[in-house]
Design a protein around this motif. Structure first.
Motif, short mmCIF file in Angstrom:
data_model
loop_
_atom_site.label_atom_id
_atom_site.label_comp_id
_atom_site.label_asym_id
_atom_site.label_seq_id
_atom_site.Cartn_x
_atom_site.Cartn_y
_atom_site.Cartn_z
N TYR A 8 -2.02 5.94 -0.74
CA TYR A 8 -2.03 6.67 -2.00
C TYR A 8 -0.79 7.52 -2.25
N GLY A 9 0.14 7.53 -1.33
CA GLY A 9 1.37 8.28 -1.53
C GLY A 9 1.23 9.76 -1.21
N TYR A 155 -4.50 -3.37 4.59
CA TYR A 155 -3.08 -3.07 4.44
C TYR A 155 -2.44 -2.79 5.80
N LYS A 162 1.31 -3.94 -0.18
CA LYS A 162 1.30 -2.66 -0.88
C LYS A 162 1.25 -2.88 -2.39
N GLN A 163 1.95 -3.90 -2.88
CA GLN A 163 1.94 -4.20 -4.31
C GLN A 163 0.53 -4.57 -4.79
N CYS A 166 -1.48 -1.31 -4.97
CA CYS A 166 -1.10 -0.50 -6.14
C CYS A 166 -1.64 -1.11 -7.44
N SER A 167 -1.54 -2.42 -7.57
CA SER A 167 -2.04 -3.09 -8.78
C SER A 167 -3.55 -2.89 -8.92
N GLU A 170 -4.49 0.72 -9.99
CA GLU A 170 -4.23 0.96 -11.42
C GLU A 170 -5.39 0.50 -12.29
#
Length: 325
Positions: A8-9, A155, A162-163, A166-167, A170
């Motif tokens: 999640y950053g 992951y 990771k892409q 993230c997708s 969203e």
């Protein structure tokens, strides 16, 4: 304090959440592996209950959950014993809920109630799980707990990118307190990912082998009074130290067979281990499009097919022949 999570950053937390994060009870989870015996047979299978708990807290925050629900998210696994769900197998808990049975006892014996009280919270709010609709939901629904362990494991173990993560994130939204998705594509992707987790990873022959052997080791150690049930309230590292230094040749021999170079073969006719299928873990995400909510299996033949296939697979036992230790 700032948390930099691989999923999640970067996120900033303070106050009660920061203090709970530093508590002894939560820090203990850094030494408890999510996958039970997995890390003993594959060092790369090393996600901890701490990483997962922090991740669920962040995800609840991202989804607009209250501070109270973030607290519940951070603490939801705080009662997990050493080796996580392995203890359910050792104690023959069919519902795999031993950590839930002891949850409030663990909370009350910790520093958590006093931390919460300093910030004006009553620790007993945590156990009212039905109010935390983002954190926990019964299958086949999505919830923050289920989403995080699926994304985090896959992951970390290189099974999704990771892409892709993230997708998917969203596409996640909340409607009437319920986590749902905004496209059929996201529902199909997560359904497939979830079965990678619950079938390809959970029921991987090496994982099944590790679970079986460690369960037998722990049962034997309890029977011989090498371990006591209270020892499981420590962590993986502490219990392994007790086992490796007990001086019991049989325990030592069994433990030494838990490593990554063991050679296994799946065979339902000639086998050494029969690992019985666990819970029927079927997922069917809700999709919210054009002001209409529906199950993914209704909107997608692919999801329906995945569920039908998974239902059969999850009922099947895993038969493993040990070719070389």
């Amino acid at each position: 304090m700032t948390i930099n999570d691989p999923i999640y950053g970067e996120h900033y937390i303070d106050g009660v959440l920061a203090e709970l994060l530093q508590s002894k009870a939560v820090q203990r989870l850094q030494k408890i592996h999510q996958g039970g015996a997995s890390f003993l047979v594959n060092p790369k299978w090393n996600v901890t209950r701490y990483e997962h708990s922090v991740g669920v807290m962040i995800l609840v925050k991202m989804l607009g959950g209250s501070v109270e629900e973030q607290i519940a998210a951070l603490l939801h696994d705080v009662s997990h014993t050493a080796f996580s769900h392995i203890v359910d197998h050792v104690l023959e808990e069919q519902d795999e809920d031993y950590h839930e049975q002891i949850f409030m006892n663990v909370i009350e014996a910790s520093d958590i109630p006093s931390i919460l009280q300093r910030y004006g919270y009553d620790y007993r709010m945590i156990e009212k799980w039905e109010q935390w609709t983002l954190l926990e939901q019964p299958l086949p629904n999505l919830c923050a707990d289920r989403i995080d362990y699926t994304l985090r494991d896959l992951y970390t173990y290189g099974m999704i990118s990771k892409q892709e993560v993230c997708s998917f994130l969203e596409d996640v939204t909340v409607h009437n307190g319920q986590i749902c998705l905004q496209s059929v594509q996201a529902a199909e992707w997560f359904t497939e990912a979830y079965y990678k987790e619950t079938i390809e990873f959970f029921l991987h022959p090496l994982n099944s082998y590790g679970y079986y052997i460690l369960t037998e080791v722990l049962k034997e150690a309890l029977q011989r009074n090498i371990l006591h049930l209270s020892d499981f309230s420590t962590d993986d590292e502490t219990v392994l130290h007790l086992l490796r230094n007990c001086g019991d040749c049989e325990i030592d021999k069994m433990l030494s067979s838990l490593h990554s170079k063991v050679v296994l073969e799946e065979s339902d006719t000639e086998y050494d281990i029969c690992y019985k299928g666990g819970k029927e873990r079927l997922i069917d995400p809700l999709i919210y499009i054009n002001d209409m909510m529906q199950r993914a299996s209704v909107a997608s033949p692919f999801v329906k097919q995945c569920n039908e296939k998974a239902k059969k697979q999850l009922k099947q036992n895993v038969y493993v022949k040990i070719k070389s230790v």
